[in-house]
Design a protein around this motif. Structure first.
Motif, PDB file in Angstrom:
ATOM      1  N   TYR A  13       0.867  -1.178   0.000  1.00 48.54           N
ATOM      2  CA  TYR A  13       0.000   0.000   0.000  1.00 48.54           C
ATOM      3  C   TYR A  13       0.906   1.233   0.000  1.00 48.54           C
ATOM      4  N   VAL A  14       0.765   2.088  -1.013  1.00 49.16           N
ATOM      5  CA  VAL A  14       1.674   3.219  -1.143  1.00 49.16           C
ATOM      6  C   VAL A  14       0.919   4.477  -1.567  1.00 49.16           C
ATOM      7  N   GLY A  15       1.259   5.579  -0.913  1.00 50.06           N
ATOM      8  CA  GLY A  15       0.709   6.866  -1.319  1.00 50.06           C
ATOM      9  C   GLY A  15       1.787   7.931  -1.253  1.00 50.06           C
ATOM     10  N   GLY A  16       2.150   8.489  -2.387  1.00 53.51           N
ATOM     11  CA  GLY A  16       3.196   9.507  -2.426  1.00 53.51           C
ATOM     12  C   GLY A  16       2.626  10.871  -2.759  1.00 53.51           C
ATOM     13  N   GLY A  17       3.129  11.904  -2.107  1.00 52.58           N
ATOM     14  CA  GLY A  17       2.682  13.252  -2.395  1.00 52.58           C
ATOM     15  C   GLY A  17       1.287  13.562  -1.893  1.00 52.58           C
ATOM     16  N   LEU A  18       0.807  12.811  -0.902  1.00 56.49           N
ATOM     17  CA  LEU A  18      -0.517  13.091  -0.340  1.00 56.49           C
ATOM     18  C   LEU A  18      -0.501  14.403   0.435  1.00 56.49           C
ATOM     19  N   PRO A  19      -1.482  15.269   0.232  1.00 56.38           N
ATOM     20  CA  PRO A  19      -1.545  16.468   1.064  1.00 56.38           C
ATOM     21  C   PRO A  19      -1.903  16.098   2.501  1.00 56.38           C
ATOM     22  N   VAL A  20      -1.205  16.663   3.461  1.00 60.38           N
ATOM     23  CA  VAL A  20      -1.539  16.416   4.858  1.00 60.38           C
ATOM     24  C   VAL A  20      -2.950  16.928   5.146  1.00 60.38           C
ATOM     25  N   ASN A  21      -3.299  18.069   4.545  1.00 57.21           N
ATOM     26  CA  ASN A  21      -4.635  18.630   4.667  1.00 57.21           C
ATOM     27  C   ASN A  21      -5.286  18.629   3.283  1.00 57.21           C
ATOM     28  N   PRO A  22      -6.176  17.675   3.008  1.00 60.50           N
ATOM     29  CA  PRO A  22      -6.755  17.555   1.665  1.00 60.50           C
ATOM     30  C   PRO A  22      -7.572  18.772   1.260  1.00 60.50           C
ATOM     31  N   ARG A  23      -7.504  19.077  -0.034  1.00 58.68           N
ATOM     32  CA  ARG A  23      -8.213  20.242  -0.576  1.00 58.68           C
ATOM     33  C   ARG A  23      -9.035  19.825  -1.795  1.00 58.68           C
ATOM     34  N   PRO A  24     -10.349  20.101  -1.798  1.00 57.17           N
ATOM     35  CA  PRO A  24     -11.189  19.772  -2.956  1.00 57.17           C
ATOM     36  C   PRO A  24     -10.707  20.512  -4.204  1.00 57.17           C
ATOM     37  N   PRO A  25     -11.037  20.034  -5.430  1.00 54.68           N
ATOM     38  CA  PRO A  25     -11.996  18.955  -5.662  1.00 54.68           C
ATOM     39  C   PRO A  25     -11.422  17.539  -5.608  1.00 54.68           C
ATOM     40  N   PHE A  26     -10.095  17.395  -5.709  1.00 53.76           N
ATOM     41  CA  PHE A  26      -9.526  16.052  -5.796  1.00 53.76           C
ATOM     42  C   PHE A  26      -8.802  15.620  -4.522  1.00 53.76           C
ATOM     43  N   ASN A  27      -8.679  16.521  -3.568  1.00 54.77           N
ATOM     44  CA  ASN A  27      -7.983  16.194  -2.312  1.00 54.77           C
ATOM     45  C   ASN A  27      -6.576  15.669  -2.574  1.00 54.77           C
ATOM     46  N   TYR A  28      -5.946  16.230  -3.594  1.00 53.74           N
ATOM     47  CA  TYR A  28      -4.607  15.768  -3.975  1.00 53.74           C
ATOM     48  C   TYR A  28      -3.914  16.876  -4.747  1.00 53.74           C
ATOM     49  N   PHE A  29      -2.606  16.951  -4.618  1.00 54.59           N
ATOM     50  CA  PHE A  29      -1.792  17.756  -5.533  1.00 54.59           C
ATOM     51  C   PHE A  29      -0.598  16.901  -5.929  1.00 54.59           C
ATOM     52  N   THR A  30      -0.024  17.198  -7.055  1.00 56.68           N
ATOM     53  CA  THR A  30       1.094  16.371  -7.514  1.00 56.68           C
ATOM     54  C   THR A  30       2.414  17.112  -7.348  1.00 56.68           C
ATOM     55  N   THR A  31       3.402  16.384  -6.851  1.00 59.60           N
ATOM     56  CA  THR A  31       4.757  16.913  -6.730  1.00 59.60           C
ATOM     57  C   THR A  31       5.694  16.205  -7.700  1.00 59.60           C
ATOM     58  N   TRP A  32       5.096  15.456  -8.640  1.00 65.88           N
ATOM     59  CA  TRP A  32       5.906  14.703  -9.604  1.00 65.88           C
ATOM     60  C   TRP A  32       5.153  14.629 -10.932  1.00 65.88           C
TER      61      TRP A  32
END
Length: 299
Positions: A58-77
């Motif tokens: 199970y792996v999750g990279g670049g997860l925001p500590v505080n999710p933000r809509p609409p995708f609750n994700y930002f990419t650092t790669w």
């Protein structure tokens, strides 16, 4: 990238004295996926058992500590590689047989450390594990994200927006995936002040002596803003540097393509890698669960 497929011609053309390690996304990450050395640790669990029966990553990279809509994700790669996990055919092992299933076909609840409300979904992240350990009857890899993203990506898949074939959209020929990447490159942008984390959990189950044993490794590595590096960058770059140093110092002496998971059989090398990561502030929790005398009852 999978060196057994997309890079195989590059490997075949290497000079005979060259040494390379299999990589997985993001980019040239040696033994990693989303910044974590999953192959090495998965291999460690395999070699600690007399018979390995299950392996889950199970792996999750670049997860925001505080999710933000609409995708609750930002990419650092790489945005392109990031999107691949949502539509690449996904290899799992079930009942001792390799199977290819659609990405996102299995979604489940996931939690780690203080983060109790995550989700994970099947993705093509086993790397070389299922090729190196063909006697393990159950294997799968999962990508970890905040809840809701899997459902959103399923909808985009159903609309064929991951399609790489050019088609007429209105009066203009366009590739749907190119449009999607352009949109996501804006929607996935990291905002000032946002902090990321990288999470990893590897579960390896099997028999050791007469006991059934489960080994679990996990980490939730948060970004330390004052370092100037994202969590994703720190965990990835440190591991790359450690393995590069191992080659320079002669700790890796094989030639050609080395399977990182098989290097875990060497106690000294594995312990050295873990110690080098610890020096850089990367620590894994390791848990061992034992059901005593299971094999005796089966007899």
């Amino acid at each position: 990238h999978d060196p057994y497929t997309s890079w195989q011609h590059d490997f075949f053309s290497l000079p005979p004295n060259a040494t390379m390690l299999p990589g997985d996304r993001p980019g040239f990450a040696l033994v990693e996926r989303d910044g974590q050395p999953l192959c090495l640790i998965g291999g460690r669990g395999y070699y600690k058992l007399d018979k390995c029966e299950e392996m889950y990553v199970y792996v999750g990279g670049g997860l925001p500590v505080n999710p933000r809509p609409p995708f609750n994700y930002f990419t650092t790669w790489s945005i392109s590689d990031n999107l691949n996990q949502f539509n690449q055919p996904t290899t799992v092992v079930r009942g001792g047989k390799e199977m290819v299933i659609p990405a996102l076909s299995e979604v489940m609840h996931f939690e780690i450390e203080e983060f109790k409300n995550l989700e994970c979904f099947t993705s093509n992240g086993l790397g070389g594990l299922f090729r190196s350990f063909k006697d393990v009857p159950e294997m799968a890899a999962y990508t970890v994200r905040w809840p809701g993203l899997a459902a959103q990506m399923r909808l985009l898949n159903d609309l064929d927006l991951f399609d790489k074939e050019e088609r007429m959209l209105g009066k203009v020929k366009q590739v749907p995936r190119d449009i999607l990447i352009d949109i996501f490159s804006k929607k996935y942008q990291r905002q000032p002040g946002e902090v990321d984390m990288s999470v990893l959990k590897i579960v390896v189950k099997g028999i050791k002596g007469d006991d059934r044993v489960t080994y679990t490794w996990e980490i939730a590595q948060k970004e330390i803003p004052e370092t100037g590096y994202t969590s994703m960058a720190w965990t990835t770059a440190c591991t790359c540097g450690i393995f590069a140093r191992a080659m320079v110092d002669g700790k890796l002496t094989g030639k050609g393509m080395l399977a990182a998971e098989k290097l875990a059989k060497d106690d000294d090398f594995y312990n050295w890698v873990m110690a080098e990561q610890a020096k850089r502030g990367i620590f894994y929790k390791e848990k061992v669960e034992v059901e005593k005398n299971v094999k005796l009852w089966e007899k």
